[in-house]
Design a protein around this motif. Structure first.
Motif, PDB file in Angstrom:
ATOM      1  N   LEU A   9     -16.491  39.030  59.492  1.00 32.50           N
ATOM      2  CA  LEU A   9     -17.075  38.371  60.025  1.00 32.50           C
ATOM      3  C   LEU A   9     -17.161  37.037  58.857  1.00 32.50           C
ATOM      4  N   LEU A  10     -16.182  36.146  59.729  1.00 32.68           N
ATOM      5  CA  LEU A  10     -16.412  35.037  59.407  1.00 32.68           C
ATOM      6  C   LEU A  10     -17.448  34.455  59.028  1.00 32.68           C
ATOM      7  N   ARG A  11     -17.660  34.466  58.275  1.00 35.19           N
ATOM      8  CA  ARG A  11     -18.844  34.027  57.991  1.00 35.19           C
ATOM      9  C   ARG A  11     -19.168  32.560  57.498  1.00 35.19           C
ATOM     10  N   GLU A  12     -17.956  32.058  56.726  1.00 31.49           N
ATOM     11  CA  GLU A  12     -17.707  30.492  56.006  1.00 31.49           C
ATOM     12  C   GLU A  12     -17.349  29.703  57.883  1.00 31.49           C
ATOM     13  N   THR A  13     -17.481  30.057  58.670  1.00 31.12           N
ATOM     14  CA  THR A  13     -17.239  29.362  60.047  1.00 31.12           C
ATOM     15  C   THR A  13     -18.311  28.926  60.984  1.00 31.12           C
ATOM     16  N   PHE A  14     -19.609  30.047  60.514  1.00 30.31           N
ATOM     17  CA  PHE A  14     -20.585  30.468  61.327  1.00 30.31           C
ATOM     18  C   PHE A  14     -21.132  29.229  61.422  1.00 30.31           C
ATOM     19  N   PRO A  15     -21.451  28.655  63.059  1.00 28.69           N
ATOM     20  CA  PRO A  15     -22.460  27.608  63.261  1.00 28.69           C
ATOM     21  C   PRO A  15     -24.071  26.732  62.431  1.00 28.69           C
ATOM     22  N   ARG A  16     -23.631  26.389  62.385  1.00 24.67           N
ATOM     23  CA  ARG A  16     -25.640  26.259  61.442  1.00 24.67           C
ATOM     24  C   ARG A  16     -26.544  25.883  62.604  1.00 24.67           C
ATOM     25  N   THR A  17     -26.800  27.212  62.835  1.00 20.35           N
ATOM     26  CA  THR A  17     -27.466  27.724  64.163  1.00 20.35           C
ATOM     27  C   THR A  17     -28.479  28.473  63.790  1.00 20.35           C
ATOM     28  N   ASP A  18     -29.642  28.805  64.367  1.00 19.52           N
ATOM     29  CA  ASP A  18     -30.217  30.105  64.262  1.00 19.52           C
ATOM     30  C   ASP A  18     -30.666  30.726  65.527  1.00 19.52           C
ATOM     31  N   GLY A  49     -27.052  43.773  69.217  1.00 17.72           N
ATOM     32  CA  GLY A  49     -25.652  43.121  68.946  1.00 17.72           C
ATOM     33  C   GLY A  49     -24.277  43.855  68.689  1.00 17.72           C
ATOM     34  N   LYS A  50     -24.920  45.557  69.719  1.00 19.96           N
ATOM     35  CA  LYS A  50     -23.506  46.658  69.419  1.00 19.96           C
ATOM     36  C   LYS A  50     -22.404  45.593  70.807  1.00 19.96           C
ATOM     37  N   SER A  51     -23.971  45.401  72.193  1.00 19.79           N
ATOM     38  CA  SER A  51     -22.436  44.922  73.115  1.00 19.79           C
ATOM     39  C   SER A  51     -21.656  43.717  73.055  1.00 19.79           C
ATOM     40  N   THR A  52     -22.030  42.984  72.184  1.00 16.88           N
ATOM     41  CA  THR A  52     -22.012  41.594  71.156  1.00 16.88           C
ATOM     42  C   THR A  52     -20.829  41.448  70.754  1.00 16.88           C
ATOM     43  N   LEU A  53     -20.775  42.405  69.511  1.00 21.59           N
ATOM     44  CA  LEU A  53     -19.656  42.362  68.847  1.00 21.59           C
ATOM     45  C   LEU A  53     -18.528  43.570  69.474  1.00 21.59           C
ATOM     46  N   MET A  54     -18.818  44.177  70.065  1.00 24.40           N
ATOM     47  CA  MET A  54     -17.634  44.802  70.941  1.00 24.40           C
ATOM     48  C   MET A  54     -16.752  44.042  71.654  1.00 24.40           C
ATOM     49  N   GLU A  55     -17.546  42.986  72.205  1.00 16.72           N
ATOM     50  CA  GLU A  55     -16.767  41.692  73.600  1.00 16.72           C
ATOM     51  C   GLU A  55     -16.062  41.065  72.439  1.00 16.72           C
ATOM     52  N   ALA A  56     -16.085  40.921  71.187  1.00 19.96           N
ATOM     53  CA  ALA A  56     -15.641  40.183  69.964  1.00 19.96           C
ATOM     54  C   ALA A  56     -14.349  40.752  69.745  1.00 19.96           C
ATOM     55  N   ILE A  57     -14.113  41.870  69.722  1.00 15.19           N
ATOM     56  CA  ILE A  57     -13.615  42.353  69.163  1.00 15.19           C
ATOM     57  C   ILE A  57     -12.355  42.972  69.917  1.00 15.19           C
ATOM     58  N   ALA A  58     -13.381  43.212  72.169  1.00 13.52           N
ATOM     59  CA  ALA A  58     -12.058  42.589  72.865  1.00 13.52           C
ATOM     60  C   ALA A  58     -11.111  41.810  73.389  1.00 13.52           C
ATOM     61  N   SER A  79     -16.683  36.837  81.262  1.00 12.42           N
ATOM     62  CA  SER A  79     -17.098  37.286  79.366  1.00 12.42           C
ATOM     63  C   SER A  79     -17.362  35.271  78.519  1.00 12.42           C
ATOM     64  N   GLU A  80     -17.939  35.278  78.052  1.00 13.11           N
ATOM     65  CA  GLU A  80     -18.158  34.075  77.634  1.00 13.11           C
ATOM     66  C   GLU A  80     -18.531  35.147  76.229  1.00 13.11           C
ATOM     67  N   SER A  81     -17.290  35.407  74.783  1.00 14.48           N
ATOM     68  CA  SER A  81     -17.350  35.856  73.618  1.00 14.48           C
ATOM     69  C   SER A  81     -18.730  35.275  72.773  1.00 14.48           C
ATOM     70  N   SER A  82     -19.309  34.748  72.686  1.00 16.11           N
ATOM     71  CA  SER A  82     -19.816  34.078  71.732  1.00 16.11           C
ATOM     72  C   SER A  82     -19.344  33.889  70.574  1.00 16.11           C
ATOM     73  N   LEU A  83     -19.254  35.139  69.977  1.00 20.21           N
ATOM     74  CA  LEU A  83     -19.089  35.796  68.964  1.00 20.21           C
ATOM     75  C   LEU A  83     -17.174  35.548  68.671  1.00 20.21           C
ATOM     76  N   GLY A  84     -16.490  35.396  69.364  1.00 14.67           N
ATOM     77  CA  GLY A  84     -15.049  36.148  69.474  1.00 14.67           C
ATOM     78  C   GLY A  84     -14.462  35.377  67.864  1.00 14.67           C
ATOM     79  N   ASP A  85     -14.306  34.031  68.249  1.00 15.98           N
ATOM     80  CA  ASP A  85     -14.158  32.984  67.115  1.00 15.98           C
ATOM     81  C   ASP A  85     -14.093  33.634  66.196  1.00 15.98           C
ATOM     82  N   TYR A  86     -14.868  34.194  65.898  1.00 19.54           N
ATOM     83  CA  TYR A  86     -15.655  34.053  64.449  1.00 19.54           C
ATOM     84  C   TYR A  86     -15.256  36.004  63.452  1.00 19.54           C
TER      85      TYR A  86
END
Length: 234
Positions: A9-18, A49-58, A79-86
């Motif tokens: 996880l590229l945590r340093e690039t995470f947006p400042r959001t909850d 979050g399991k499907s969210t991470l799977m989608e990001a890997i795809a 599907s918009e991969s909200s985690l894909g770039d991170y």
């Protein structure tokens, strides 16, 4: 064979959001996941979050995020991969052959296959001319081959218990040929694949769990051993 070795996880690039998915407990404090086996299961409750991470890997693999491989391109909303770039994937060696199965958008993928007249690679029959379970199994049996990475999001959705057992044998043969699987599932049958790693996304952060310690196994076992007790509170 293990091609995909780590998911960082590229945590340093995470947006400042909850906001979701950055607020997921399973990702809190998680730096990376090390993949050690040819078969790895992501398990947890809906929304863990399991499907969210799977989608990001795809997404990072270059697969169509509505389902398919690097070579599938069709006009359906990806599907918009909200985690894909991170996230960052580490490979040894890099594997580009593979497939991403999304159970919820499989109908659109089947329509794409019909439109391209490429059913020969899926048993020679239109996926729409088969039952939902048969079409899934045609994909597993005819489209999957050794030396590839296969990302499956809830493949049990269309499979009877007997078909799930049959799929385990298909997986076994493919693993012996060099395939790697990452599977998000709720099925205690599938996650019983011998020697597989199970990652629990109900934990914060996600962590490895024994098969017998999963809620899926324990709840199913309790129900089967004494199903009457589950109705005593109603």
């Amino acid at each position: 064979m293990v091609y995909l070795r780590t998911i960082r996880l590229l945590r340093e690039t995470f947006p400042r959001t909850d906001h979701y998915p950055f607020s997921l407990p399973s990702l809190a404090g998680l730096e990376e996941l090390e993949i050690q086996n040819s078969v790895t299961f992501f398990v947890g409750e809906n929304g863990s979050g399991k499907s969210t991470l799977m989608e990001a890997i795809a997404y990072q693999c270059g697969f169509h995020t509505a389902g398919g491989s690097r070579h599938n391109s069709y006009d359906v909303d990806r599907s918009e991969s909200s985690l894909g770039d991170y996230i960052q994937l580490s490979w040894l060696p890099k594997q580009t052959n593979g497939f991403f199965l999304r159970a919820e958008s499989f109908y659109q993928f089947a329509s794409h296959i019909d439109d391209t007249a490429s059913t020969r690679g899926y048993g020679g029959r239109s996926l729409h001319e088969q039952s939902h379970g048969e079409s899934f199994f045609s994909l597993f049996s005819h489209r999957f081959s050794g030396k590839g990475i296969y990302l499956l999001d809830e493949p049990e959705a269309a499979l009877s218990p007997m078909r799930q057992l049959a799929f385990l044998y298909v997986m076994k043969d493919l693993v012996e040929e060099g395939a790697q699987f990452l599977i998000a599932t709720h099925s205690p049958i599938l996650m019983g694949f011998p020697g597989a790693t199970i990652l629990n996304f109900d934990a914060s952060p996600a962590e490895e769990i024994r098969y017998e310690d999963t809620e899926h196994y324990q709840l199913t076992r309790r129900f089967l051993e004494n199903r009457e007790s589950f109705w005593s509170d109603f």
